[in-house]
Design an enzyme around this catalytic site. Structure first.
Site, PDB file in Angstrom:
ATOM      1  N   ASN A  52      61.597 195.089  19.718  1.00 40.03           N
ATOM      2  CA  ASN A  52      61.579 193.957  20.651  1.00 40.03           C
ATOM      3  C   ASN A  52      62.981 193.762  21.225  1.00 40.03           C
ATOM      4  OD1 ASN A  52      60.623 191.558  21.965  1.00 40.03           O
ATOM      5  ND2 ASN A  52      61.583 190.333  20.347  1.00 40.03           N
ATOM      6  N   MET A  79      55.262 187.986  25.672  1.00 37.11           N
ATOM      7  CA  MET A  79      55.412 186.606  25.240  1.00 37.11           C
ATOM      8  C   MET A  79      54.326 186.144  24.260  1.00 37.11           C
ATOM      9  SD  MET A  79      58.242 185.876  26.235  1.00 37.11           S
ATOM     10  CE  MET A  79      59.524 185.720  27.458  1.00 37.11           C
ATOM     11  N   HIS A 134      65.440 190.698  22.769  1.00 33.68           N
ATOM     12  CA  HIS A 134      65.525 189.235  22.823  1.00 33.68           C
ATOM     13  C   HIS A 134      66.822 188.832  23.532  1.00 33.68           C
ATOM     14  CE1 HIS A 134      64.598 185.158  21.712  1.00 33.68           C
ATOM     15  NE2 HIS A 134      65.880 185.015  21.429  1.00 33.68           N
ATOM     16  N   GLY A 172      58.880 192.812  34.202  1.00 31.54           N
ATOM     17  CA  GLY A 172      59.005 194.193  33.727  1.00 31.54           C
ATOM     18  C   GLY A 172      60.268 194.917  34.162  1.00 31.54           C
ATOM     19  N   THR A 173      61.380 194.188  34.326  1.00 31.82           N
ATOM     20  CA  THR A 173      62.620 194.906  34.670  1.00 31.82           C
ATOM     21  C   THR A 173      63.073 195.787  33.507  1.00 31.82           C
ATOM     22  OG1 THR A 173      64.141 193.139  33.986  1.00 31.82           O
ATOM     23  CG2 THR A 173      63.356 193.081  36.265  1.00 31.82           C
ATOM     24  N   ASN A 174      62.824 195.351  32.285  1.00 29.68           N
ATOM     25  CA  ASN A 174      63.161 196.220  31.140  1.00 29.68           C
ATOM     26  C   ASN A 174      62.271 197.454  31.120  1.00 29.68           C
ATOM     27  OD1 ASN A 174      65.344 195.136  29.239  1.00 29.68           O
ATOM     28  ND2 ASN A 174      64.157 193.301  29.753  1.00 29.68           N
TER      29      ASN A 174
HETATM   30  C1  GAR Z   1      63.827 189.596  28.933  1.00 29.03           C
HETATM   31  O1  GAR Z   1      65.020 188.903  29.201  1.00 29.03           O
HETATM   32  C2  GAR Z   1      63.539 189.578  27.449  1.00 29.03           C
HETATM   33  O2  GAR Z   1      64.677 189.584  26.663  1.00 29.03           O
HETATM   34  C3  GAR Z   1      62.787 188.283  27.309  1.00 29.03           C
HETATM   35  O3  GAR Z   1      61.963 188.232  28.430  1.00 29.03           O
HETATM   36  C4  GAR Z   1      62.624 188.862  29.525  1.00 29.03           C
HETATM   37  C5  GAR Z   1      61.659 189.810  30.187  1.00 29.03           C
HETATM   38  O4  GAR Z   1      62.210 190.335  31.358  1.00 29.03           O
HETATM   39  N1  GAR Z   1      62.030 188.249  26.091  1.00 29.03           N
HETATM   40  C6  GAR Z   1      61.919 187.175  25.332  1.00 29.03           C
HETATM   41  O5  GAR Z   1      62.399 186.094  25.613  1.00 29.03           O
HETATM   42  C7  GAR Z   1      61.125 187.388  24.069  1.00 29.03           C
HETATM   43  N2  GAR Z   1      61.222 186.262  23.208  1.00 29.03           N
HETATM   44  P1  GAR Z   1      61.532 191.551  32.106  1.00 29.03           P
HETATM   45  O6  GAR Z   1      60.034 191.229  32.248  1.00 29.03           O
HETATM   46  O7  GAR Z   1      62.208 191.578  33.434  1.00 29.03           O
HETATM   47  O8  GAR Z   1      61.756 192.781  31.297  1.00 29.03           O
END
Ligand code: GAR
Length: 208
Positions: free
Chosen positions: A110, A93, A112, A15-17
């Site tokens: 989303n 995911m 990516h 969940g850094t985003n």
């Molecule tokens: C992120 O890099 C995002 O782009 C990727 O998962 C990571 C989640 O990071 N998403 C995908 O690959 C979707 N196909 P986070 O949990 O630290 O936000």
């Protein structure tokens, strides 16, 4: 004064985003608020982050549902109950089912970790590195029924360095993600995104 856009975040991992989005909302940079975080993973750190900020967090166990449709129906009703205006997939995911896409058409984003349409799917960083590209990047897009195929809102290029591992490259990609996801949500919240077929126009404030 108009109302803040209500964000419902779906996340499966650290969940850094999500954190970058919460911070951008709390600082006032983005005129929106995270009202809900939902995860399909019981111990996803994203749920902890939500709790730390007093945000409602819900784990939905896929195993409690007979089908993906039923799971998505539950998601739709939770999102509606919380009056979510924009569904934000942040490291979610699971493929979003057609009913959810229909229920929130043009209102699901989303992120990516590659420059789409290259390297869609669950291993965007690894696939780009293994392919040998010199430039990868990040894409924020609206979600349609396909896998990472929806209209593109923002992209940022990220260079691939000689000694990159998946982890090192992903860290660099994360930095770009934390810039462009809040930026994309900001223009959505300002009502400045217009989907025209495959293209997303970002309207100038004077065009509104
Ligand atoms: C992120 O890099 C995002 O782009 C990727 O998962 C990571 C989640 O990071 N998403 C995908 O690959 C979707 N196909 P986070 O949990 O630290 O936000």
């Amino acid at each position: 004064m108009s109302k803040k856009t209500k964000l419902g975040i779906l996340a499966s991992g650290s969940g850094t985003n999500l954190q970058a989005i919460i911070d951008a909302c709390e600082s006032g940079e983005v005129f929106a608020e995270v009202v809900l975080v939902v995860s399909n993973v019981s111990d996803a750190y994203a749920l902890e982050r939500a709790k730390k900020h007093g945000i409602k967090s819900i784990f939905i166990d896929k195993n409690n549902f007979e089908s993906r449709e039923d799971y998505d129906k539950e998601l739709i009703s939770i999102l509606r109950d919380n009056q979510v205006n924009l569904v934000v997939l942040a490291g979610y995911m699971l493929l979003v089912g057609p009913e959810l896409v229909r229920a929130f058409e043009g209102k699901i984003m989303n992120i990516h970790p590659s420059l789409l349409p290259s390297f869609p799917g669950t291993h965007g960083v690894k696939d780009a590195l293994n392919y040998g590209v010199k430039i990868s990047g990040v894409t924020v897009h609206f979600v349609d029924k396909g896998l990472d195929t929806g209209p593109i809102i923002l992209q940022e290029a990220v260079p691939v360095m000689e000694n990159d591992t998946i982890e090192i490259l992903h860290n660099r990609i994360h930095e770009a993600e934390h810039r462009i996801y809040p930026a994309a949500i900001k223009v959505f919240a300002e009502g400045r995104l217009k989907i025209e077929g495959r293209r997303v126009r970002i309207l100038e404030k004077g065009e509104l």
